[in-house]
Design an enzyme around this catalytic site. Structure first.
Site, PDB file in Angstrom:
ATOM      1  N   GLU A  35     -14.980 -16.092  -2.575  1.00  0.00           N
ATOM      2  CA  GLU A  35     -13.545 -16.360  -2.493  1.00  0.00           C
ATOM      3  C   GLU A  35     -13.313 -17.847  -2.260  1.00  0.00           C
ATOM      4  O   GLU A  35     -14.074 -18.509  -1.563  1.00  0.00           O
ATOM      5  CB  GLU A  35     -12.926 -15.604  -1.297  1.00  0.00           C
ATOM      6  CG  GLU A  35     -13.077 -14.118  -1.347  1.00  0.00           C
ATOM      7  CD  GLU A  35     -11.807 -13.380  -1.788  1.00  0.00           C
ATOM      8  OE1 GLU A  35     -10.698 -13.950  -1.674  1.00  0.00           O
ATOM      9  OE2 GLU A  35     -11.940 -12.243  -2.268  1.00  0.00           O
ATOM     10  N   LYS A  78     -14.062  -9.766   5.447  1.00  0.00           N
ATOM     11  CA  LYS A  78     -13.454  -9.679   4.114  1.00  0.00           C
ATOM     12  C   LYS A  78     -12.494 -10.855   3.991  1.00  0.00           C
ATOM     13  O   LYS A  78     -11.396 -10.838   4.551  1.00  0.00           O
ATOM     14  CB  LYS A  78     -12.706  -8.349   3.983  1.00  0.00           C
ATOM     15  CG  LYS A  78     -12.125  -8.102   2.602  1.00  0.00           C
ATOM     16  CD  LYS A  78     -11.560  -6.668   2.532  1.00  0.00           C
ATOM     17  CE  LYS A  78     -11.092  -6.312   1.145  1.00  0.00           C
ATOM     18  NZ  LYS A  78      -9.994  -7.141   0.656  1.00  0.00           N
ATOM     19  N   CYS A  85     -11.729 -25.613  40.720  1.00  0.00           N
ATOM     20  CA  CYS A  85     -12.258 -26.615  41.659  1.00  0.00           C
ATOM     21  C   CYS A  85     -11.170 -27.309  42.464  1.00  0.00           C
ATOM     22  O   CYS A  85     -11.460 -28.161  43.300  1.00  0.00           O
ATOM     23  CB  CYS A  85     -13.075 -27.658  40.907  1.00  0.00           C
ATOM     24  SG  CYS A  85     -12.058 -28.721  39.882  1.00  0.00           S
ATOM     25  N   ASP A 101       0.825  -1.212   0.000  1.00  0.00           N
ATOM     26  CA  ASP A 101       0.000   0.000   0.000  1.00  0.00           C
ATOM     27  C   ASP A 101       0.861   1.265   0.000  1.00  0.00           C
ATOM     28  O   ASP A 101       0.513   2.264  -0.612  1.00  0.00           O
ATOM     29  CB  ASP A 101      -0.973   0.002   1.184  1.00  0.00           C
ATOM     30  CG  ASP A 101      -2.098  -1.010   0.965  1.00  0.00           C
ATOM     31  OD1 ASP A 101      -2.254  -1.476  -0.176  1.00  0.00           O
ATOM     32  OD2 ASP A 101      -2.814  -1.332   1.936  1.00  0.00           O
ATOM     33  N   SER A 149     -12.937  -4.013  -7.069  1.00  0.00           N
ATOM     34  CA  SER A 149     -12.293  -4.103  -5.756  1.00  0.00           C
ATOM     35  C   SER A 149     -13.050  -3.233  -4.776  1.00  0.00           C
ATOM     36  O   SER A 149     -14.066  -2.658  -5.117  1.00  0.00           O
ATOM     37  CB  SER A 149     -10.869  -3.578  -5.721  1.00  0.00           C
ATOM     38  OG  SER A 149     -10.149  -3.784  -6.812  1.00  0.00           O
TER      39      SER A 149
HETATM   40 ZN   LIG Z   1     -11.838 -27.827  37.739  1.00  0.00          ZN
END
Ligand SMILES: [Zn+2]
Length: 645
Positions: free
Chosen positions: A187, A140, A390, A64, A102
């Site tokens: 796509e 996208k 736990c 870009d 595009s």
């Molecule tokens: Zn657990």
């Protein structure tokens, strides 16, 4: 010697481009700082061809940058007015049934806001009511752009002419979600999880695979397997999950909407598409030569940072797997301050030394939760012995630490309940905070939540209004129609996410499914022995709870049975067809009856689910374009008659 080491694959592709520059010149160009516009044009062409073929040479951001610079030096250059060309394979091009443009890009909230102002302005210009402006956001997909007209699959090519790649379909490439052919633009993509698990050892990136799927030469056997496993698909845009809402809703919840959509699919994405769905506005705004003005892509640049780990905290998930979450020295990355990152599993913590004081390299791609890319400096790891929830003694299961306490671990209970309501997705109210509160009072099962009277909610500490709302939401969750596969997926059986649920329900009804044996399941396409064993065992584990919940009476939409569609081998079996205009060869109602006999569904108006719009005479251009915009294949009466033979 070039200053850049091209790989053999890159060299082969560059040679095909038949450039005037030598590889050495190109290598020098890549490391230069200052360019003339011809040099940039060459560089962009090379970068593009290599990117499309799966052997990228520079990243998107760099591309870009070059592109912006090129625009400023030579704004009239024809290269800029063409859609970025796809890889040129040595075969001829054919015109696309519909132009594929595009998408213009935005990188900031401000740019999106400006774009919504243009939408509002366009609406004003045509006296379109502001309250009715509707926006849609979809992921996208970062795959290989293609167009499916129901007969031929095309590459996007230059946007007007593409190449015939129907061979990919002949190789077994399916349409995502088992949808019909002919849904227009989309796509070719590969499931991220599949790529990571199965293919990442052999292929550098998913682009190599996309290129192999459509290549003229014979397909690599691993790629063929990925096609057969349904991991590679053609994904029509009209099938993507989406967010819809008003401009106000988008702007006021921008971050949360984007974050949700960014993880909505198990495919690589490189942004989000924001668009209006109002046909009059779309028509009024139209397109430039490159972009539709009513649509914009929101993109985020990838960034990485080196970050110090403070400590690693264990978190028990719904399945009992304990995830290591790294707490980090807060660091800015892509505009957000990061203070946590999930490590893949405890084996990585152990072997790579992700302990207090370790330095890790984080990459944030888009808005996705950052990923740990590498451990730069290791430190003594801390491995938990007991479940943080736990206190049960943890056990190793391959790379993971697991809490074996299936029946009485609060974290597993809470996360199971959260998963249920989140997957059901048809009501609000039962998020983590509410679930945490009610599980403290001993509620462990989904069916129990439905039996709690309002008074109890008040006792749990919810206000009168909130309690009533929770009761109403539970009622609504049973009344609002949901797909049966989604309902099944909500029970969180291992290997039974939405896609697999849907496949199974195409063969067995939801209540029969619990009696299906491993032998029966492996006869269904896509279920190997190991998965089938895990699924049958998982279903047996939730059977009791499933029926208690099922008997509460949910409004389930039953998945179509595969036999309904496969019985007929007519070319339009399962297709949704709309006939419009005056027909030549007979009355429209006769044609509709005939289509039904051939196994098609006939509808009166065009929606995203329509497969074909068959047009007789005197059909307006607007109607045809509106259908094409929805990804519907438009056929003339003659083309339709040819199709059904
Ligand atoms: Zn657990």
């Amino acid at each position: 010697m070039s200053e850049y080491n091209f790989t053999d694959n890159q060299i082969a592709i560059i040679e095909k481009l038949a450039l005037e520059q030598s590889l050495t010149d190109l290598g020098k160009l890549l490391s230069a700082n200052d360019y003339r516009s011809e040099q940039l044009e060459t560089l962009l062409k090379v970068a593009n061809a290599l990117y499309r073929s799966g052997h990228p040479i520079i990243d998107d951001q760099k591309y870009d940058e070059y592109l912006d610079l090129f625009k400023s030096l030579d704004p009239e250059n024809p290269f800029l007015s063409n859609v970025e060309p796809e890889l040129l394979i040595d075969s001829k091009t054919v015109p696309l049934p519909q132009k594929m443009l595009s998408t213009d890009k935005a990188y900031t909230f401000e740019e999106i806001k400006k774009w919504t102002e243009r939408i509002t302005k366009a609406a004003t210009e045509i006296d379109f009511e502001q309250d009715l402006i509707a926006l849609k956001i979809t992921p996208k997909l970062d795959g290989y752009a293609a167009y499916d007209d129901g007969i031929t699959l095309y590459t996007r090519g230059d946007g007007t002419r593409g190449q015939d790649i129907t061979r990919a379909i002949e190789r077994g490439l399916k349409v995502a979600n088992n949808a019909n052919r002919g849904l227009g633009p989309g796509e070719i993509v590969i499931k991220k999880s599949y790529f990571d698990e199965v293919l990442s050892n052999k292929f550098e990136n998913s682009r190599n695979i996309q290129a192999a799927i459509i290549a003229e030469k014979k397909v690599d056997e691993d790629v063929q397997k990925a096609i057969d496993d349904g991991a590679c698909v053609f994904y029509p845009f009209s099938q993507l999950s989406n967010w819809t809402g008003s401009i106000d809703e988008l702007l006021s919840n921008f971050d949360s909407i984007l974050e949700k959509m960014w993880v909505a699919v198990d495919f690589d994405i490189d942004g989000l598409i924001v668009e209006t769905t109002n046909a009059p506005i779309k028509q009024h705004m139209g397109a430039t030569r490159k972009f539709h003005r009513w649509q914009i892509a929101f993109k985020v640049n990838d960034e990485s940072a080196e970050v110090e780990v403070i400590k690693v905290v264990p978190q028990t998930s719904r399945t009992g797997r304990v995830s290591p979450v790294a707490e980090l020295v807060p660091t800015k990355l892509s505009g957000a301050t990061l203070s946590r990152a999930t490590v893949h599993h405890y084996n990585m913590v152990k072997t790579n030394g992700v302990g207090p004081g370790a330095i890790i390299k984080l990459v944030r791609s888009g808005l996705v939760i950052p990923k740990i890319e590498a451990v730069i400096k290791a430190a003594e790891p801390e491995l938990p012995e007991n479940c943080p929830s736990c206190n049960a003694h943890l056990i190793w299961e391959s790379d993971h630490l697991i809490c074996p306490n299936k029946s009485d671990c609060p974290a597993q209970t809470e996360n199971t309940l959260i998963h249920f309501f989140k997957t059901l997705g048809n009501v609000d109210g039962f998020g983590p905070k509410v679930i945490e509160k009610i599980t403290q009072f001993g509620i462990k099962h989904i069916h129990e939540i439905y039996q709690i009277p309002k008074l109890k909610y008040v006792e749990f500490g919810f206000g009168d209004k909130t309690s009533q709302n929770l009761i109403d939401q539970l009622q609504a969750s049973r009344e609002i129609e949901i797909e049966d596969w989604r309902f099944l997926a909500a029970f969180g059986v291992s290997r039974l996410a939405g896609g697999n649920c849907e496949k199974l329900l195409q063969h067995h009804s939801i209540t029969e499914l619990f009696d299906v044996s491993v032998e029966q399941m492996v006869t269904i396409d896509g279920f190997a022995q190991l998965s089938a064993e895990a699924i049958v065992e998982g279903l047996a584990n939730v059977k009791d709870e499933f029926f208690k919940v099922y008997d509460l009476g949910f409004h389930l939409a039953v998945t179509d049975k595969a036999s309904d569609r496969e019985d007929s081998d007519s070319p339009i079996a399962g297709a949704v067809i709309v006939f419009t205009g005056a027909m030549q060869q007979g009355s429209r109602s006769d044609m509709e009856k005939h289509a039904k006999l051939l196994g098609a569904k006939v509808a009166k108006s065009v929606t995203g689910k329509t497969t074909y719009l068959v047009t007789g005479e005197k059909v307006g251009e607007t109607k045809i374009n509106a259908a094409r915009d929805k990804g519907v294949s438009v056929l003339t009466e003659q083309a339709y008659l040819n199709l059904i033979g």
